[in-house]
Design a protein around this motif. Structure first.
Motif, PDB file in Angstrom:
ATOM      1  N   TYR A  55       0.830  -1.204   0.000  1.00  0.00           N
ATOM      2  CA  TYR A  55       0.000   0.000   0.000  1.00  0.00           C
ATOM      3  C   TYR A  55       0.868   1.258   0.000  1.00  0.00           C
ATOM      4  O   TYR A  55       2.037   1.220   0.372  1.00  0.00           O
ATOM      5  CB  TYR A  55      -0.936   0.030   1.229  1.00  0.00           C
ATOM      6  N   CYS A  90      -3.895   4.611   8.901  1.00  0.00           N
ATOM      7  CA  CYS A  90      -2.543   4.215   8.515  1.00  0.00           C
ATOM      8  C   CYS A  90      -1.656   5.453   8.540  1.00  0.00           C
ATOM      9  O   CYS A  90      -1.973   6.459   7.907  1.00  0.00           O
ATOM     10  CB  CYS A  90      -2.594   3.616   7.106  1.00  0.00           C
ATOM     11  N   LYS A  91      -0.582   5.386   9.293  1.00  0.00           N
ATOM     12  CA  LYS A  91       0.261   6.574   9.475  1.00  0.00           C
ATOM     13  C   LYS A  91       1.574   6.464   8.721  1.00  0.00           C
ATOM     14  O   LYS A  91       2.450   7.313   8.854  1.00  0.00           O
ATOM     15  CB  LYS A  91       0.523   6.789  10.970  1.00  0.00           C
ATOM     16  N   SER A  92       1.692   5.419   7.938  1.00  0.00           N
ATOM     17  CA  SER A  92       2.922   5.163   7.206  1.00  0.00           C
ATOM     18  C   SER A  92       2.697   5.534   5.742  1.00  0.00           C
ATOM     19  O   SER A  92       1.580   5.416   5.235  1.00  0.00           O
ATOM     20  CB  SER A  92       3.240   3.669   7.363  1.00  0.00           C
ATOM     21  N   GLU A  93       3.721   5.985   5.061  1.00  0.00           N
ATOM     22  CA  GLU A  93       3.590   6.359   3.644  1.00  0.00           C
ATOM     23  C   GLU A  93       3.446   5.152   2.742  1.00  0.00           C
ATOM     24  O   GLU A  93       2.872   5.229   1.667  1.00  0.00           O
ATOM     25  CB  GLU A  93       4.865   7.067   3.150  1.00  0.00           C
ATOM     26  N   MET A  94       4.096   4.070   3.119  1.00  0.00           N
ATOM     27  CA  MET A  94       4.042   2.860   2.295  1.00  0.00           C
ATOM     28  C   MET A  94       4.361   1.652   3.157  1.00  0.00           C
ATOM     29  O   MET A  94       4.933   1.776   4.239  1.00  0.00           O
ATOM     30  CB  MET A  94       5.036   2.957   1.129  1.00  0.00           C
ATOM     31  N   GLY A  95       3.970   0.494   2.678  1.00  0.00           N
ATOM     32  CA  GLY A  95       4.249  -0.714   3.440  1.00  0.00           C
ATOM     33  C   GLY A  95       3.472  -1.888   2.885  1.00  0.00           C
ATOM     34  O   GLY A  95       3.015  -1.847   1.738  1.00  0.00           O
ATOM     35  N   HIS A 184      11.290   3.963 -10.150  1.00  0.00           N
ATOM     36  CA  HIS A 184      12.578   3.595  -9.576  1.00  0.00           C
ATOM     37  C   HIS A 184      12.615   4.159  -8.158  1.00  0.00           C
ATOM     38  O   HIS A 184      13.001   5.300  -7.946  1.00  0.00           O
ATOM     39  CB  HIS A 184      13.716   4.172 -10.409  1.00  0.00           C
ATOM     40  N   GLY A 185      12.166   3.378  -7.217  1.00  0.00           N
ATOM     41  CA  GLY A 185      12.159   3.844  -5.826  1.00  0.00           C
ATOM     42  C   GLY A 185      10.958   4.711  -5.518  1.00  0.00           C
ATOM     43  O   GLY A 185      10.167   5.051  -6.402  1.00  0.00           O
ATOM     44  N   PRO A 186      10.817   5.043  -4.247  1.00  0.00           N
ATOM     45  CA  PRO A 186       9.681   5.864  -3.823  1.00  0.00           C
ATOM     46  C   PRO A 186       9.831   7.300  -4.317  1.00  0.00           C
ATOM     47  O   PRO A 186      10.932   7.713  -4.694  1.00  0.00           O
ATOM     48  CB  PRO A 186       9.748   5.804  -2.291  1.00  0.00           C
ATOM     49  N   PRO A 187       8.733   8.072  -4.319  1.00  0.00           N
ATOM     50  CA  PRO A 187       8.851   9.453  -4.794  1.00  0.00           C
ATOM     51  C   PRO A 187       9.556  10.358  -3.786  1.00  0.00           C
ATOM     52  O   PRO A 187       9.465  10.143  -2.583  1.00  0.00           O
ATOM     53  CB  PRO A 187       7.396   9.888  -4.947  1.00  0.00           C
ATOM     54  N   ASP A 188      10.257  11.344  -4.326  1.00  0.00           N
ATOM     55  CA  ASP A 188      10.651  12.484  -3.498  1.00  0.00           C
ATOM     56  C   ASP A 188       9.363  13.220  -3.194  1.00  0.00           C
ATOM     57  O   ASP A 188       8.503  13.315  -4.062  1.00  0.00           O
ATOM     58  CB  ASP A 188      11.473  13.489  -4.330  1.00  0.00           C
ATOM     59  N   HIS A 189       9.209  13.744  -2.006  1.00  0.00           N
ATOM     60  CA  HIS A 189       8.145  14.744  -1.859  1.00  0.00           C
ATOM     61  C   HIS A 189       8.538  15.788  -0.843  1.00  0.00           C
ATOM     62  O   HIS A 189       9.181  15.503   0.144  1.00  0.00           O
ATOM     63  CB  HIS A 189       6.759  14.153  -1.621  1.00  0.00           C
ATOM     64  N   TRP A 190       8.175  16.988  -1.187  1.00  0.00           N
ATOM     65  CA  TRP A 190       8.564  18.115  -0.353  1.00  0.00           C
ATOM     66  C   TRP A 190       7.540  19.230  -0.496  1.00  0.00           C
ATOM     67  O   TRP A 190       6.787  19.275  -1.465  1.00  0.00           O
ATOM     68  CB  TRP A 190       9.987  18.577  -0.698  1.00  0.00           C
ATOM     69  N   GLU A 326       2.385  20.335  -2.187  1.00  0.00           N
ATOM     70  CA  GLU A 326       3.357  19.289  -1.904  1.00  0.00           C
ATOM     71  C   GLU A 326       3.731  18.692  -3.248  1.00  0.00           C
ATOM     72  O   GLU A 326       2.872  18.225  -3.986  1.00  0.00           O
ATOM     73  CB  GLU A 326       2.738  18.235  -0.992  1.00  0.00           C
TER      74      GLU A 326
END
Lengths: 429, 172
Positions: A55, A90-95, A184-190, A326
């Motif tokens: 998720y 759910c408090k996690s960005e991914m898992g 390729h990997g998770p997104p940058d976000h800022w 964001e």
């Protein structure tokens, strides 16, 4: 407000757009309700959640959702809010999880959103609560070539209709060989003090800013075009849908330059002859799926003078307040490419368009200042000219769909983008 | 790791001074000087941090990077800053690298040291009264070269998952 929006709508057709909308509370609130509450919003790329139970948490407007692949492989997007008292589940960005359990009173949901566990159900609720009635709030989802979109609007037309032919152009980023693309990997976000609309517009094909905003690239000599030839190419938009793409060309460009030869052969097989014709000489392809999902493909040499490598960045501008968004930024790579190529493409991406990227840095500096100025009281009465290419006729020889004009430097895509935006705000989309 | 380092105290003092002078070069925007602190074969990596549950396998992405540089690409970044068109740094950021908790241990190779540190980067831009704070844990590999040292690896993990800066046009 409606009268003002009518004026804005009319102004767009005449090549004018007001400055204040790029940083205004009332506009922001209206966008949340009328635009992000109605349109399809990008949620995730399927390759972010490849296995059952995977998720990520994402947004539709200001609503946080769990986007999960269930045990049968089906993707669901559910509001990340317990139906009992509304705690965030759910408090996690991914898992990876088969179930989500609320940390307040312990209600348990399957990753599909179905309620399966209620503590003291028999003792407390006296048979009044049926679990099937209290599952997580579901969003509609639909996908295209690995892109998962969601909406809470039951009446929204299909995603296919919503994209309205823009798929032709999206395929350049997504059909990179028989198995398509992957992240390729998770997104940058800022977080950035930038209105989402500025970024959406820029990526809808703003070839005009490149020779100035990114002048250093030309100056260092590692950009595969020159300022003199930069305006060449096309601006393509889907009328009435808001989507647009800029296709920058360079004379004498090697077809599909920056891809390894073996990969180019695979890509050509995955695309239609018309797509190959349109894309083979494209140096830069920069497009926006209305409202806030964008793509950029560009060959880039890490070291000035070296052979470039082609990279794709996908970005989402998630509005979090007036003049504030964001940024989400992914690097997409061809799934069938070698690890070596994927790494090289990712490195080109980090050096240019990740949050420390040299091109990203300058864009954000400009956009944040623009956003700040849009808030000033004098900006209330100021309009910007969207006049480039007002009189340009469609290029009938071009083999891609939509309204396609030359040159690449053109406001035609932006008039279409803001026309669609105004239609949504007026409730007429 | 033992409670105290086995590395000679004099060497430790030298490395601490080296690290402090490296920070000074960056903060004084002497970027050419700064490059001299870095070995030709340096790897310079800042992984992406992802908000994960406590039992997750990783918080720092194995593939995602904010910086993924080598000496050549760092030099490109410096060359860019030397042009008149590096708008993100016009006017330049004012940075201060506060380097603390420096621990120095032997590495597997003679003459190379594992140096960990905490680094709080304060960054002020333009007329903004709100600075950016970037707190990082750094794992450097510091190599003895002649009478001095060079950084052969910098790996830095940013503590914040979502960075409160609209860009990272600075060095970590």
């Amino acid at each position: 407000m409606e009268a003002r929006l009518r004026d804005i709508r009319e102004g767009i057709d005449h090549g004018r757009f007001p400055a204040y909308v790029f940083n205004d509370q009332e506009i922001f609130d209206l966008e949340q309700e009328k635009l992000f509450g109605q349109a399809w919003t990008f949620l995730a790329h399927e390759s972010e959640i490849p296995k059952p139970g995977d998720y990520v948490t994402r947004y539709i407007g200001n609503n946080n959702l769990i986007v999960a692949r269930d045990e049968h492989g089906e993707i669901h997007a559910n509001l990340n809010m317990c139906r009992h008292r509304g705690n965030m589940m759910c408090k996690s960005e991914m898992g990876n999880a088969s179930h989500f359990r609320c940390s307040y009173h312990g209600w348990v949901y399957k990753n599909s959103g179905e309620l399966i566990g209620v503590p003291y159900l028999a003792e407390g609720y006296e048979g009044k609560l049926k679990r099937k009635d209290w599952g997580l709030v579901k969003a509609r989802i639909d996908t295209y070539e690995g892109l998962v979109f969601g909406t809470f609007n039951e009446d929204a037309s299909s995603l296919e209709d919503y994209l309205g032919g823009f798929q032709f152009y999206l395929d350049l980023y997504l059909k990179q060989g028989p198995n398509g693309s992957e992240v390729h990997g998770p997104p940058d976000h800022w977080i950035t003090e930038t209105d989402w609309k500025i970024a959406a517009e820029n990526f809808a094909g703003d070839g005009y800013h490149t020779p100035v905003a990114h002048q250093f690239g030309f100056n260092l000599g590692y950009f595969p075009s020159s300022g003199a030839t930069h305006s060449q190419g096309w601006a393509a938009s889907i009328p009435g849908k808001g989507h647009g793409i800029g296709l920058g060309h360079t004379p004498g460009f090697t077809p599909f330059a920056g891809f390894p030869d073996a990969l180019t052969a695979e890509i050509k097989k995955s695309l239609t002859p018309d797509q190959v014709e349109v894309f083979s000489n494209t140096r830069t392809a920069v497009g926006t799926v209305f409202p806030n999902l964008s793509f950029l493909m560009q060959p880039f040499s890490l070291i000035p003078g070296e052979t470039g490598v082609r990279f794709v960045t996908m970005r989402l501008y998630h509005p979090i307040g007036p003049g504030k968004c964001e940024m989400y930024s992914w690097c997409l790579v061809p799934k069938d490419a070698s690890d070596e190529y994927k790494e090289a493409a990712y490195q080109a991406y980090t050096l240019t368009f990740a949050q420390a990227g040299t091109f990203e840095q300058d864009d954000l500096e400009n956009w944040a200042r623009l956003t700040r100025m849009a808030k000033s009281s004098a900006a209330k009465g100021i309009e910007f000219p969207y006049l480039m290419g007002m009189e340009t006729e469609r290029d009938e020889d071009f083999r891609g769909p939509g309204h396609v004009v030359k040159p690449y430097v053109n406001d035609s895509n932006f008039r279409n983008l803001w026309g669609r935006w105004a239609d949504y705000l007026l409730g007429e989309a | 790791m033992t409670a105290l380092s086995t590395v000679d105290r004099a060497i430790q003092e030298d490395i601490k001074e080296f690290i402090a002078r490296e920070a000074l070069a960056v903060d004084e925007r002497r970027f050419r000087d700064w490059l001299d602190f870095l070995a030709e074969d340096i790897t310079y990596d800042v992984p992406l941090r992802v908000v994960r549950e406590g039992l997750a396998e990783w918080e720092l992405s194995p593939t995602g990077r904010i910086f993924q540089d080598n000496k050549q690409t760092l030099e490109v970044r410096v060359r860019r800053l030397e042009t008149d068109f590096a708008w993100a740094e016009q006017p330049p950021s004012r940075t201060r690298h506060y380097v603390t908790n420096v621990l120095i241990d032997d590495s597997e190779k003679t003459g190379e040291y594992e140096v960990t540190s905490y680094c709080l980067i304060y960054r002020s831009r333009g007329d903004s009264i709100e600075p950016n704070f970037v707190s990082v844990f750094r794992k450097d590999l510091v190599r003895r070269v002649g009478d001095s040292y060079q950084i052969a690896r910098r790996w830095a993990a940013i503590d914040q998952a979502i960075i409160n800066a609209h860009n990272l046009s600075i060095f970590i």
